[in-house]
Design an enzyme around this catalytic site. Sequence first.
Site, PDB file in Angstrom:
ATOM      1  N   GLU A 104     -11.525  -7.228  25.191  1.00  0.00           N
ATOM      2  CA  GLU A 104     -11.457  -6.563  26.495  1.00  0.00           C
ATOM      3  C   GLU A 104     -12.152  -7.381  27.578  1.00  0.00           C
ATOM      4  OE1 GLU A 104     -12.833  -2.528  25.823  1.00  0.00           O
ATOM      5  OE2 GLU A 104     -11.042  -2.065  24.654  1.00  0.00           O
ATOM      6  N   CYS A 124      -4.675  -7.044  23.449  1.00  0.00           N
ATOM      7  CA  CYS A 124      -4.631  -6.258  22.214  1.00  0.00           C
ATOM      8  C   CYS A 124      -4.818  -7.163  20.990  1.00  0.00           C
ATOM      9  CB  CYS A 124      -3.275  -5.569  22.063  1.00  0.00           C
ATOM     10  SG  CYS A 124      -2.937  -4.313  23.305  1.00  0.00           S
ATOM     11  N   ASN A 174      -8.902  -6.810  19.320  1.00  0.00           N
ATOM     12  CA  ASN A 174      -8.775  -6.634  20.769  1.00  0.00           C
ATOM     13  C   ASN A 174      -9.967  -7.246  21.490  1.00  0.00           C
ATOM     14  OD1 ASN A 174     -10.134  -4.428  19.534  1.00  0.00           O
ATOM     15  ND2 ASN A 174      -9.846  -3.133  21.329  1.00  0.00           N
ATOM     16  N   CYS A 207       3.055  -5.426  22.947  1.00  0.00           N
ATOM     17  CA  CYS A 207       2.881  -6.079  21.639  1.00  0.00           C
ATOM     18  C   CYS A 207       4.179  -6.045  20.843  1.00  0.00           C
ATOM     19  CB  CYS A 207       1.749  -5.423  20.861  1.00  0.00           C
ATOM     20  SG  CYS A 207       0.109  -5.832  21.522  1.00  0.00           S
ATOM     21  N   CYS A 246       1.348  -1.099  21.114  1.00  0.00           N
ATOM     22  CA  CYS A 246       1.863  -0.811  22.455  1.00  0.00           C
ATOM     23  C   CYS A 246       3.185  -1.546  22.683  1.00  0.00           C
ATOM     24  CB  CYS A 246       0.831  -1.198  23.516  1.00  0.00           C
ATOM     25  SG  CYS A 246       0.758  -2.963  23.873  1.00  0.00           S
ATOM     26  N   GLU A 279      -3.040  -7.230  18.275  1.00  0.00           N
ATOM     27  CA  GLU A 279      -1.773  -7.754  17.746  1.00  0.00           C
ATOM     28  C   GLU A 279      -1.383  -9.059  18.432  1.00  0.00           C
ATOM     29  OE1 GLU A 279      -2.488  -4.721  18.739  1.00  0.00           O
ATOM     30  OE2 GLU A 279      -1.270  -3.191  17.752  1.00  0.00           O
TER      31      GLU A 279
HETATM   32  N1  THU Z   1      -5.288  -1.846  21.602  1.00  0.00           N
HETATM   33  C1  THU Z   1      -4.946  -2.780  20.675  1.00  0.00           C
HETATM   34  O1  THU Z   1      -5.641  -3.790  20.486  1.00  0.00           O
HETATM   35  N2  THU Z   1      -3.829  -2.559  19.939  1.00  0.00           N
HETATM   36  C2  THU Z   1      -3.090  -1.425  19.971  1.00  0.00           C
HETATM   37  O2  THU Z   1      -2.144  -1.286  19.215  1.00  0.00           O
HETATM   38  C3  THU Z   1      -3.402  -0.379  20.939  1.00  0.00           C
HETATM   39  C4  THU Z   1      -4.500  -0.675  21.895  1.00  0.00           C
HETATM   40  C5  THU Z   1      -6.545  -2.036  22.343  1.00  0.00           C
HETATM   41  C6  THU Z   1      -6.437  -2.318  23.795  1.00  0.00           C
HETATM   42  C7  THU Z   1      -7.789  -1.852  24.293  1.00  0.00           C
HETATM   43  O3  THU Z   1      -8.745  -2.875  24.064  1.00  0.00           O
HETATM   44  C8  THU Z   1      -8.119  -0.701  23.370  1.00  0.00           C
HETATM   45  O4  THU Z   1      -7.312  -0.857  22.211  1.00  0.00           O
HETATM   46  C9  THU Z   1      -7.905   0.669  23.978  1.00  0.00           C
HETATM   47  O5  THU Z   1      -6.642   0.785  24.499  1.00  0.00           O
END
Ligand code: THU
Length: 157
Positions: A65, A74, A63, A115, A112, A76
């Site tokens: 941000e 994310c 991920n 994804c 999520c 994925e």
């Molecule tokens: N996130 C992912 O990378 N994958 C997931 O399956 C769930 C959420 C990330 C998004 C954000 O950077 C952090 O996790 C918190 O939501």
Amino acid sequence: MTTEKELSIRYNEYPSVESLPDADRRLMEAAIRATAAAYAPYSHFSVGAAAMLDDGTIVTGSNQENVAYPSGLCAERTALFAAGAQHPDRAVTALAIVARTPEGNLVEASPCGACRQVMAETQKRGGMPLRVLMYIGGGGIREVEGTDALLPFSFSF
Ligand code: THU
């Protein structure tokens, strides 16, 4: 008249990373390593993903941000879009996902909805099932043998 229908979801569970078939174990280990590359200064939740291509290549993502929160992505989708961008003619056959807390504990990362939609299209694009391996609590792994189990009735036109 109403016709009631029911949909059931099939999935497999493995008790540990070590108990996975060799190639899947290596894929999950790549996802675990990928958590180290997460850029998560806001959530402090590091997610790693590893995509297996049909020639055995592994493409990882984590991920990423951003201070403008929705601009981040994310793990994925980072992995799947990297695979699509770098290997456009290869199908993705499996995707492993795991998360890590700031204390260093591996925890579940259930993907999520956005994804899942991208996984559905990646599977369609590849023309073969895309298995998804999700790290779950207690060190176990949940596996679905295709993306339909994660997103039935996905959008398409
Ligand atoms: N996130 C992912 O990378 N994958 C997931 O399956 C769930 C959420 C990330 C998004 C954000 O950077 C952090 O996790 C918190 O939501």
